[in-house]
Design a protein around this motif. Structure first.
Motif, PDB file in Angstrom:
ATOM      1  N   UNK A 187      14.641  -9.893  -2.307  1.00 26.55           N
ATOM      2  CA  UNK A 187      13.702  -8.918  -2.353  1.00 26.55           C
ATOM      3  C   UNK A 187      14.301  -7.713  -1.901  1.00 26.55           C
ATOM      4  N   UNK A 188      15.206  -7.657  -0.786  1.00 28.73           N
ATOM      5  CA  UNK A 188      15.881  -6.343  -0.498  1.00 28.73           C
ATOM      6  C   UNK A 188      16.634  -5.484  -1.650  1.00 28.73           C
ATOM      7  N   UNK A 189      17.143  -6.390  -2.379  1.00 28.26           N
ATOM      8  CA  UNK A 189      18.149  -5.817  -3.562  1.00 28.26           C
ATOM      9  C   UNK A 189      16.896  -5.455  -4.625  1.00 28.26           C
ATOM     10  N   UNK A 190      15.986  -6.201  -4.774  1.00 25.68           N
ATOM     11  CA  UNK A 190      14.881  -5.753  -5.788  1.00 25.68           C
ATOM     12  C   UNK A 190      14.383  -4.277  -5.195  1.00 25.68           C
ATOM     13  N   UNK A 191      14.061  -4.092  -4.047  1.00 26.05           N
ATOM     14  CA  UNK A 191      13.525  -3.031  -3.420  1.00 26.05           C
ATOM     15  C   UNK A 191      14.594  -1.807  -3.455  1.00 26.05           C
ATOM     16  N   UNK A 250       8.371  -0.527   5.924  1.00 26.49           N
ATOM     17  CA  UNK A 250       7.276  -0.764   5.125  1.00 26.49           C
ATOM     18  C   UNK A 250       7.911  -2.109   4.432  1.00 26.49           C
ATOM     19  N   UNK A 251       9.203  -2.038   4.105  1.00 25.99           N
ATOM     20  CA  UNK A 251       9.760  -3.396   3.459  1.00 25.99           C
ATOM     21  C   UNK A 251       9.566  -4.555   4.091  1.00 25.99           C
ATOM     22  N   UNK A 252       9.637  -4.500   5.343  1.00 28.32           N
ATOM     23  CA  UNK A 252       9.363  -5.694   6.277  1.00 28.32           C
ATOM     24  C   UNK A 252       7.933  -6.228   6.419  1.00 28.32           C
ATOM     25  N   UNK A 253       7.263  -5.193   6.391  1.00 27.20           N
ATOM     26  CA  UNK A 253       5.514  -5.323   6.483  1.00 27.20           C
ATOM     27  C   UNK A 253       5.090  -6.330   5.314  1.00 27.20           C
ATOM     28  N   UNK A 310       6.322  -8.604  13.768  1.00 26.62           N
ATOM     29  CA  UNK A 310       6.635  -7.285  14.226  1.00 26.62           C
ATOM     30  C   UNK A 310       8.227  -7.066  13.900  1.00 26.62           C
ATOM     31  N   UNK A 311       8.371  -5.898  13.571  1.00 24.65           N
ATOM     32  CA  UNK A 311      10.102  -5.716  13.162  1.00 24.65           C
ATOM     33  C   UNK A 311      10.747  -5.954  14.562  1.00 24.65           C
ATOM     34  N   UNK A 312      10.326  -5.393  15.712  1.00 25.34           N
ATOM     35  CA  UNK A 312      11.206  -5.515  16.783  1.00 25.34           C
ATOM     36  C   UNK A 312      11.378  -6.827  17.229  1.00 25.34           C
ATOM     37  N   UNK A 313      10.529  -7.882  16.687  1.00 26.57           N
ATOM     38  CA  UNK A 313      10.954  -9.378  17.060  1.00 26.57           C
ATOM     39  C   UNK A 313      11.638 -10.292  16.053  1.00 26.57           C
ATOM     40  N   UNK A 314      12.054  -9.372  14.869  1.00 27.34           N
ATOM     41  CA  UNK A 314      12.591 -10.070  13.748  1.00 27.34           C
ATOM     42  C   UNK A 314      14.071 -10.452  14.092  1.00 27.34           C
TER      43      UNK A 314
END
Length: 158
Positions: free
Chosen positions: A16-20, A31-34, A40-44
């Motif tokens: 997904x990251x490559x596509x984004x 935004x991507x993570x959401x 939450x990004x801080x807990x990834x």
């Protein structure tokens, strides 16, 4: 994709990251993570033992098998001390092994065997302990293991 609240696998996330990157390069990381997780990004937690085990295979075990056929480079590794690439702990080493110099060739073979025979254990801080069948053990902190893998890659490309 699985439900949004499920943490996607690293492979899926990278896809997904490559596509984004191609389709929405201005998108923020938040935004991507959401779009892909309710965590939450801080807990990834992206670095997992399973992911790191795959990296070890791709960055140490397989390349070492290929490099062993290159007698010139292999002979160089027999002369360089492993601590030139990274710091690590010797937790247990049989007396006959402890009399041998701790060269890169020795450590690479040791790590390759531990990786290939599923004898790598990870603690909560993702420090890796590599073992062999005789209970010889070497431990790397995650930053030192990354440093070791990067040095090995640079050596292969030189």
């Amino acid at each position: 994709m699985a439900e949004k609240n499920a943490t996607p696998s690293i492979f899926t996330l990278l896809s997904f990251f490559q596509k984004a990157l191609h389709e929405q390069p201005g998108q923020t990381l938040e935004e991507f993570w959401g779009k892909h997780s309710n965590v939450p990004p801080q807990q990834a937690q992206l670095l997992t033992p399973a992911f790191l085990q795959q990296q070890l295979y791709g960055q140490i075990a397989r390349p070492w098998e290929r490099l062993k056929r290159n007698k010139t480079k292999k002979s160089v590794l027999k002369k360089i001390m492993a601590t030139d690439w990274a710091d690590f702990e010797i937790l247990n080493l049989h007396p006959t092994l402890s009399r041998k110099p701790m060269t890169l060739s020795f450590v690479l073979e040791f790590l390759r065997n531990a990786i290939s025979h599923d004898k790598v254990r990870w603690d909560k801080d993702l420090n890796a302990t590599f073992a062999d069948w005789d209970s010889n053990k070497l431990r790397f902190s995650l930053p030192e293991l990354i440093r070791f893998m990067e040095a090995f890659e640079a050596f292969r490309q030189s």
